[in-house]
Design an enzyme around this catalytic site. Structure first.
Site, PDB file in Angstrom:
ATOM      1  N   LEU A  19       1.590   5.291  -4.499  1.00  0.00           N
ATOM      2  CA  LEU A  19       2.218   6.141  -5.526  1.00  0.00           C
ATOM      3  C   LEU A  19       3.043   7.302  -4.968  1.00  0.00           C
ATOM      4  O   LEU A  19       3.006   8.403  -5.520  1.00  0.00           O
ATOM      5  CB  LEU A  19       1.156   6.683  -6.505  1.00  0.00           C
ATOM      6  N   CYS A  43      -3.618   1.241 -10.553  1.00  0.00           N
ATOM      7  CA  CYS A  43      -3.076   1.221  -9.199  1.00  0.00           C
ATOM      8  C   CYS A  43      -4.202   1.117  -8.184  1.00  0.00           C
ATOM      9  O   CYS A  43      -5.063   1.993  -8.112  1.00  0.00           O
ATOM     10  CB  CYS A  43      -2.249   2.456  -8.894  1.00  0.00           C
ATOM     11  N   SER A  65       0.853  -1.176   0.000  1.00  0.00           N
ATOM     12  CA  SER A  65       0.000   0.000   0.000  1.00  0.00           C
ATOM     13  C   SER A  65       0.895   1.234   0.000  1.00  0.00           C
ATOM     14  O   SER A  65       0.872   2.029   0.925  1.00  0.00           O
ATOM     15  CB  SER A  65      -0.899  -0.022   1.248  1.00  0.00           C
ATOM     16  N   GLY A  84       3.719 -10.938  -6.497  1.00  0.00           N
ATOM     17  CA  GLY A  84       4.633 -12.023  -6.142  1.00  0.00           C
ATOM     18  C   GLY A  84       4.208 -13.366  -6.724  1.00  0.00           C
ATOM     19  O   GLY A  84       3.189 -13.467  -7.416  1.00  0.00           O
TER      20      GLY A  84
HETATM   21  C1  LIG Z   1       5.964  -2.192  -3.740  1.00  0.00           C
HETATM   22  C2  LIG Z   1       5.307  -2.137  -5.073  1.00  0.00           C
HETATM   23  C3  LIG Z   1       5.079  -0.907  -5.699  1.00  0.00           C
HETATM   24  C4  LIG Z   1       4.456  -0.838  -6.934  1.00  0.00           C
HETATM   25  N1  LIG Z   1       4.273   0.385  -7.531  1.00  0.00           N
HETATM   26  C5  LIG Z   1       3.729   0.442  -8.779  1.00  0.00           C
HETATM   27  C6  LIG Z   1       3.583   1.690  -9.461  1.00  0.00           C
HETATM   28  O1  LIG Z   1       3.975   2.745  -8.963  1.00  0.00           O
HETATM   29  N2  LIG Z   1       3.018   1.691 -10.711  1.00  0.00           N
HETATM   30  C7  LIG Z   1       2.601   0.528 -11.315  1.00  0.00           C
HETATM   31  O2  LIG Z   1       2.124   0.562 -12.446  1.00  0.00           O
HETATM   32  N3  LIG Z   1       2.743  -0.662 -10.691  1.00  0.00           N
HETATM   33  C8  LIG Z   1       3.287  -0.734  -9.449  1.00  0.00           C
HETATM   34  N4  LIG Z   1       3.431  -1.961  -8.834  1.00  0.00           N
HETATM   35  C9  LIG Z   1       2.971  -3.171  -9.527  1.00  0.00           C
HETATM   36  C10 LIG Z   1       4.099  -3.899 -10.234  1.00  0.00           C
HETATM   37  O3  LIG Z   1       4.715  -3.085 -11.212  1.00  0.00           O
HETATM   38  C11 LIG Z   1       3.585  -5.190 -10.875  1.00  0.00           C
HETATM   39  O4  LIG Z   1       2.600  -4.871 -11.817  1.00  0.00           O
HETATM   40  C12 LIG Z   1       2.978  -6.154  -9.875  1.00  0.00           C
HETATM   41  O5  LIG Z   1       3.704  -6.133  -8.670  1.00  0.00           O
HETATM   42  C13 LIG Z   1       2.935  -7.594 -10.392  1.00  0.00           C
HETATM   43  O6  LIG Z   1       4.215  -8.083 -10.722  1.00  0.00           O
HETATM   44  P1  LIG Z   1       5.143  -8.924  -9.684  1.00  0.00           P
HETATM   45  O7  LIG Z   1       4.305 -10.024  -9.136  1.00  0.00           O
HETATM   46  O8  LIG Z   1       6.294  -9.398 -10.523  1.00  0.00           O
HETATM   47  O9  LIG Z   1       5.547  -7.977  -8.636  1.00  0.00           O
HETATM   48  C14 LIG Z   1       4.048  -2.039  -7.586  1.00  0.00           C
HETATM   49  C15 LIG Z   1       4.273  -3.261  -6.956  1.00  0.00           C
HETATM   50  C16 LIG Z   1       4.913  -3.335  -5.731  1.00  0.00           C
HETATM   51  C17 LIG Z   1       5.134  -4.673  -5.097  1.00  0.00           C
END
Ligand SMILES: Cc1cc2nc3c(=O)[nH]c(=O)nc-3n(C[C@H](O)[C@H](O)[C@H](O)COP(=O)(O)O)c2cc1C
Ligand SMILES: Cc1cc2nc3c(=O)[nH]c(=O)nc-3n(C[C@H](O)[C@H](O)[C@H](O)COP(=O)(O)OP(=O)(O)OC[C@H]3O[C@@H](n4cnc5c(N)ncnc54)[C@H](O)[C@@H]3O)c2cc1C
Ligand code: FES
Lengths: 300, 248
Positions: free
Chosen positions: A73, A129, A70, A216
């Site tokens: 942004l 988001c 959480s 994850g």
């Molecule tokens: C801590 C954190 C911050 C994130 N911040 C953004 C963000 O600012 N903009 C966005 O489009 N996605 C954001 N995401 C989403 C990731 O870019 C990604 O779409 C999502 O985590 C799924 O991929 P993963 O399982 O490989 O992490 C964030 C994810 C995490 C864990």
């Protein structure tokens, strides 16, 4: 060695491996750990027109093979990004993607205009988001709302426009089609899945916003299915992400139809995970006698 | 800073639920500062995010950690056998700037917060008085005695050393600088006291962390200068800078 060069949106990537928004900062911290020029690209933290402080309270919560965040942004705003972060990002020798969020259509449009006159290679429109109250994911649930925002941004956007979808969309295939007809040059998915956690000792929701975003390894099977569904219906390239931790995960996303992929939470688990993944993809391709990823892309 | 795959040279129980682990880290040109930490992860997938653990001691090509079993992650780490490998990313965080710690120094540790203060006590250029607060069982006391001018031990039940809270045994007016690591409630008390008495105070904060590098913005600390990252801008903060977060 196999050829990993990948073209998408008229941009040539060294390889299809990009680091995902919000999990790699602006690259600087990771540049002290490995040479970022080996990456296909780096995606910036989600940017908004004005600086944002992010959410109060607990921002991270681990679940079995998952992470709920959480962050809300938190970012320096588009202007400061362009001035302070972009020059550094451009110096790493890889493609730079600016992830753009917003609360209103107006904010998205002004942000996209500003980024259009910079060295950014691609703009990723974040309509997904789950951690901001207004806007953000609100644009990513209903296809007609997404169409409107994408087509408005497309009118002013001078860079290739990739639209990042939320897995919380009412219908992911319809959503992707709406964004494509709105002018998206590529579709990336998935952003985090709306989730929650409860602290039974404190008898409260863990997060001040109650809901937050799950990422994850635990989300990978869902992400893979959605990438497959979307790849079947759109003509533009698809960027797959969600739970990628290994080269096998990457190959799965490519077989499901992704042209490029992003690594998110994986960067936390092992900060140089991208290095391992790129090496292992090369090994896999050599072993399987695959010359280019086109041979296996979308075969499922 | 690097992602190491380190051989475990020691991983043993030193007090109830508290372990001491030493790992091999070569090519370190003495660049670890006291107060810095590593993100530790076992190589199996028994948990996801690496765990932040502070440096307790630094040897020739070795780093020692002292950690308390808290949940899944620390439990898994305690199972790692000698000569097995562990992933350790670090050193991370700002650490203490030894050159800025002068005059009469008090070091106050509470609970597992005592662990990171040992290497600090060792590195200080001036001698320090160390105040250690435990629940009942004590640990690392002999090690502190080796480096400190005076070591005061306090347990809640008075079984060993003085009885009560460690904060009750510090005469703040004797010091130019007070450094603390322990439960937030204790650090809050100490930082407030130091502000009132106009004494310099440094605290070592804990936050949930995902990257430990400054990239995810998950470990935010509210300061008088705005949001800071516990992992990169901290974990060491000036007391007056972070008191704002407790004033609610
Ligand atoms: C801590 C954190 C911050 C994130 N911040 C953004 C963000 O600012 N903009 C966005 O489009 N996605 C954001 N995401 C989403 C990731 O870019 C990604 O779409 C999502 O985590 C799924 O991929 P993963 O399982 O490989 O992490 C964030 C994810 C995490 C864990
Ligand atoms: C900079 C820093 C230095 C630390 N140094 C030490 C040390 O030297 N010795 C020691 O015993 N402990 C230390 N801690 C606390 C230690 O990181 C936590 O006890 C540990 O992460 C708990 O993990 P777990 O899986 O055992 O517990 P769980 O409760 O199962 O963990 C669940 C999640 O919450 C996080 N978490 C839980 N408690 C804490 C906490 N207190 N701080 C940060 N994250 C937490 C975990 O990392 C994990 O992601 C330090 C924390 C920080 C931030
Ligand atoms: S833990 Fe990621 S920024 Fe501090």
């Amino acid at each position: 060695m196999a050829n990993l060069t990948t073209n998408a949106m008229g941009v040539e990537f060294k390889n299809p491996i990009i680091t995902a928004s919000g999990t790699f900062g602006f690259g600087e911290e990771f540049s002290q750990i490995f040479d970022l020029s080996i990456l296909g690209g780096i995606c910036s933290k989600g940017l908004t027109l004005h600086p944002k402080q992010g959410n109060k309270g607990v921002r991270l919560w681990e679940t079995p093979m998952g992470l709920i965040n959480s962050i809300g942004l938190q970012n320096p705003g588009v202007d400061k990004f362009i001035c302070d972060e972009l020059p550094k990002m451009k110096s790493y020798g890889t493609k730079v993607i600016a992830n753009l969020g917003g609360n209103t259509t107006e904010e998205y449009i002004i942000g996209a205009k500003k980024l259009s006159v910079t060295d950014v290679d691609i703009i990723e429109l974040n309509i997904s988001c789950p951690n901001v109250k207004s806007g953000g994911m609100a644009f990513g649930i209903k296809s007609n709302v997404a169409f409107d925002i994408v087509s408005s941004v497309k009118k002013v956007c001078k860079k290739p426009l990739m639209v990042k979808l939320s897995p919380n969309a009412e219908n992911i295939a319809d959503m992707a089609l709406a964004c494509e007809s709105g002018g998206a040059d590529a579709i990336s998915l998935i952003n985090t899945i709306k989730a929650m956690a409860i602290d039974v000792k404190k008898k409260t929701s863990v997060f001040d916003n109650i809901y937050a975003g799950l990422s994850g390894p635990c989300v990978k099977p869902i992400a893979l299915r959605m990438v497959h569904e979307v790849s079947k219906v759109v003509k533009v390239p698809v960027c797959g992400l969600g739970g990628i931790m290994t080269s096998t995960d990457v190959i799965e996303f490519i077989m499901a139809g992704a042209t490029i992929v992003q690594i998110g939470t994986g960067n936390f688990i092992k900060p140089d995970i991208a290095v391992d993944i790129i090496d292992e993809i090369n090994e896999y391709m050599d072993k399987e006698n695959i010359k280019t990823l086109d041979e296996i892309r979308g075969i499922i | 800073m690097k992602v190491y795959h380190s051989k475990v040279l020691e991983n043993r129980l030193i007090s109830t639920n508290i372990y001491k682990m030493t790992i091999e880290i070569d090519n370190l040109n003495n660049d670890i500062k006291p107060g810095q930490f590593f993100m530790l992860k076992t190589l199996d997938n028994s948990f996801l995010l690496p765990r932040p653990i502070s440096v307790n001691e630094v040897g020739v090509n070795t780093v020692t950690f002292v950690y308390r079993i808290q949940g899944t992650g620390t439990k898994s780490i305690s199972y790692v056998k000698l000569k097995d490998y562990i992933q350790a990313t670090g050193p991370l965080g700002n650490g203490f700037d030894i050159n800025l710690i002068n005059g009469r120094v008090a070091i106050i540790g509470g609970g597992i917060g005592i662990a990171p203060l040992l290497y600090l006590t060792k590195c200080l250029k001036t001698t320090s008085d160390v105040y250690l607060g435990y629940k009942d069982e004590v640990y690392l006391v002999d090690e502190f005695r080796r480096y400190a001018n005076k070591t005061v031990v306090v347990t809640e039940n008075g079984g060993i050393g003085f009885k009560g809270f460690v904060t009750d045994y510090v005469d703040y007016n004797n010091y130019d600088i007070v450094i603390t690591c322990g439960p937030e409630i204790m650090m809050n008390k100490i930082a407030s006291k130091c502000r009132d008495l106009n004494i310099k105070c440094l605290v070592s904060l804990e936050r949930r962390m995902a990257c430990g590098l400054g990239a995810c913005l998950g470990c935010t600390v509210e300061t008088i200068y705005g949001n800071k990252r516990a992992c990169k801008d901290g974990p060491i903060f000036a007391g007056e800078e972070i008191l704002v977060q407790w004033r609610k």
